[in-house]
Design a protein around this motif. Sequence first.
Motif, mmCIF file in Angstrom:
data_model
loop_
_atom_site.group_PDB
_atom_site.id
_atom_site.type_symbol
_atom_site.label_atom_id
_atom_site.label_comp_id
_atom_site.label_asym_id
_atom_site.label_seq_id
_atom_site.Cartn_x
_atom_site.Cartn_y
_atom_site.Cartn_z
ATOM 1 N N ARG A 28 20.295 14.430 74.742
ATOM 2 C CA ARG A 28 20.901 13.118 75.017
ATOM 3 C C ARG A 28 21.175 12.330 73.741
ATOM 4 O O ARG A 28 22.074 11.493 73.705
ATOM 5 N N GLU A 29 20.377 12.578 72.704
ATOM 6 C CA GLU A 29 20.582 11.834 71.464
ATOM 7 C C GLU A 29 21.938 12.138 70.824
ATOM 8 O O GLU A 29 22.398 11.397 69.949
ATOM 9 N N ASP A 30 22.591 13.232 71.265
ATOM 10 C CA ASP A 30 23.912 13.581 70.727
ATOM 11 C C ASP A 30 25.051 12.883 71.463
ATOM 12 O O ASP A 30 26.200 12.925 71.010
ATOM 13 N N ILE A 31 24.757 12.258 72.610
ATOM 14 C CA ILE A 31 25.813 11.691 73.448
ATOM 15 C C ILE A 31 26.645 10.632 72.720
ATOM 16 O O ILE A 31 27.879 10.663 72.798
ATOM 17 N N PRO A 32 26.037 9.660 71.990
ATOM 18 C CA PRO A 32 26.877 8.676 71.299
ATOM 19 C C PRO A 32 27.868 9.311 70.325
ATOM 20 O O PRO A 32 29.049 8.952 70.303
ATOM 21 N N MET A 33 27.402 10.266 69.529
ATOM 22 C CA MET A 33 28.291 10.909 68.565
ATOM 23 C C MET A 33 29.362 11.732 69.268
ATOM 24 O O MET A 33 30.542 11.693 68.896
ATOM 25 N N PHE B 185 34.989 12.481 71.079
ATOM 26 C CA PHE B 185 35.986 12.762 72.115
ATOM 27 C C PHE B 185 36.954 11.594 72.306
ATOM 28 O O PHE B 185 38.134 11.808 72.610
ATOM 29 N N VAL B 186 36.469 10.372 72.145
ATOM 30 C CA VAL B 186 37.349 9.200 72.260
ATOM 31 C C VAL B 186 38.425 9.243 71.178
ATOM 32 O O VAL B 186 39.607 9.014 71.452
ATOM 33 N N ASN C 252 27.982 18.679 81.957
ATOM 34 C CA ASN C 252 27.670 18.791 80.535
ATOM 35 C C ASN C 252 28.763 18.226 79.627
ATOM 36 O O ASN C 252 29.371 17.208 79.947
ATOM 37 N N VAL C 253 28.995 18.872 78.471
ATOM 38 C CA VAL C 253 29.897 18.334 77.464
ATOM 39 C C VAL C 253 31.328 18.230 78.002
ATOM 40 O O VAL C 253 32.052 17.290 77.681
ATOM 41 N N ARG C 254 31.729 19.153 78.842
ATOM 42 C CA ARG C 254 33.077 19.099 79.409
ATOM 43 C C ARG C 254 33.262 17.822 80.233
ATOM 44 O O ARG C 254 34.291 17.156 80.153
ATOM 45 N N GLU C 255 32.248 17.467 81.013
ATOM 46 C CA GLU C 255 32.317 16.249 81.818
ATOM 47 C C GLU C 255 32.386 15.013 80.924
ATOM 48 O O GLU C 255 33.140 14.074 81.200
ATOM 49 N N LEU C 256 31.585 15.008 79.847
ATOM 50 C CA LEU C 256 31.612 13.883 78.908
ATOM 51 C C LEU C 256 32.991 13.741 78.275
ATOM 52 O O LEU C 256 33.511 12.630 78.119
ATOM 53 N N ARG C 257 33.598 14.857 77.915
ATOM 54 C CA ARG C 257 34.939 14.821 77.317
ATOM 55 C C ARG C 257 35.962 14.273 78.307
ATOM 56 O O ARG C 257 36.850 13.497 77.932
ATOM 57 N N ASN C 258 35.843 14.647 79.574
ATOM 58 C CA ASN C 258 36.765 14.141 80.585
ATOM 59 C C ASN C 258 36.612 12.627 80.769
ATOM 60 O O ASN C 258 37.603 11.914 80.965
ATOM 61 N N VAL C 259 35.360 12.142 80.717
ATOM 62 C CA VAL C 259 35.131 10.699 80.816
ATOM 63 C C VAL C 259 35.761 9.981 79.627
ATOM 64 O O VAL C 259 36.364 8.910 79.772
ATOM 65 N N ALA C 260 35.638 10.565 78.437
ATOM 66 C CA ALA C 260 36.250 9.978 77.245
ATOM 67 C C ALA C 260 37.771 9.921 77.393
ATOM 68 O O ALA C 260 38.406 8.921 77.003
#
Length: 453
Positions: free
Chosen positions: A325-330, A335-336, A366-374
């Motif tokens: 989770r600590e990697d989420i901000p970076m 991705f933004v 996971n990371v794919r979902e985070l990228r889609n949110v961005a």
Amino acid sequence: MLEAMYEGFTVVFVEDEPTVRISLAQSLKLEGFHVCACASAEEALRHIVPGLQGIVISDVQLPVMDGLGLLKHVLAVDPAIPVILVTAHGDVAMAVQALHDGAYDFIEKPFQPERLVEAARRAMEKRMLRITVDDLRRQLQDKRGIEAVLVGNSPAIKRLRQDILTLAGTSADVMVLGETGTGKELVARCLHDHSERRNRNFVAINCGGLPETLLESELFGHEVGAFTTANKRRIGKIEHADGGTLLLDEIESMPMSFQVKLLRILQERKVERLGSNQEIAVDVRIIAATKCDLLELSAQQKFRSDLYYRLNVAVLELPTLRDRREDIPMLFEHFVYQAAVRYGREAPAVTGQHLRELIARDWPGNVRELRNVADRFVLGLLGDKDRMLRADQSAPQTLMQQMDIVEKALIEQTLKQYAGRPLMVIEALGIAKKTLYYKLHRHGIEIEDFRMP
């Protein structure tokens, strides 16, 4: 505890009246702020530097350079430094102009110390977030090689990058294990790009996306007349990857009958096109990617055990986003910016509330979902589950409140991971037993809810 919240950050407080300066500086210190008290704007100037880790609070009525002059100087040095001005009663028009010119907030005399403390807290949280985001941007810009592709500073991702670089220098076939969206193809690409095969072809094929008849033709190729529609010779994926790398994604979905043929290729490094009796030698590294437990599938006779043991030599296990989770901000910042460039949009500002909510999510994709949110964040196409990224936010929460939510989410995730077993949770979180039970009570978490029935 309060001091730790603002460690490394300073309030530059300017007030020419000694009694008021001492009193208000003390109020700020009692709330955990490190205060640099100055009797004049000129004294404060030496503390105002680009990238100042702190905020400025200044009375407007000062000898020589007044508060408005100091505001202009601060904004010229670093426009991101929040400045709070303290104005005399009745100076509302001047205060509004100061806000228009770039002041963060103004406080009208007389006021209670709590009013100053609250304004300072909000300004400091804004500054801390800006410093964090700027630092992430610099880290992203400074990344080179594999660090620019597999983004993050968590122990798990650092270990993965090191393992990839170690394996890339060998000719070993590799099995990549990871949940959906963890980046299995990206890891395979990194293995290829950092190996001596980087100048040859990287070929990816999804084993679950083709029926067995087409899979055989795709991988092996065919000669003219091999079947009804074979009007010309076709080079297969394995042969096309000669000298390079072949990724077999979702290998668990490969038909059992075809697994025998793959095992033979792994052992002999030879391929035979459909409709031909000639064997062609190939030098290809095979990377098999899966989200399943292949050993369990082999026990269920859904995957060949001999193929499993042939592949299960060099294995890379990819961490879930929940486990780093600590990697989420970076990652989100990364991705933004990618989405902003891709869609020709300006990158929206990421607030502390955004990051708090992002870190607290479970992220099954996971990371794919985070990228889609961005992507949705940049495009302004946010659904109900992205409500935390909308512009119409409720009242901002303090840093302590945000930390509480993240702490609760991490404790619940660890309880879920270890089925509510306290000793394992304590070890994983690195806290004392007494501390765990205190935090469970504080957050209203029932450990029984996580125990296996």
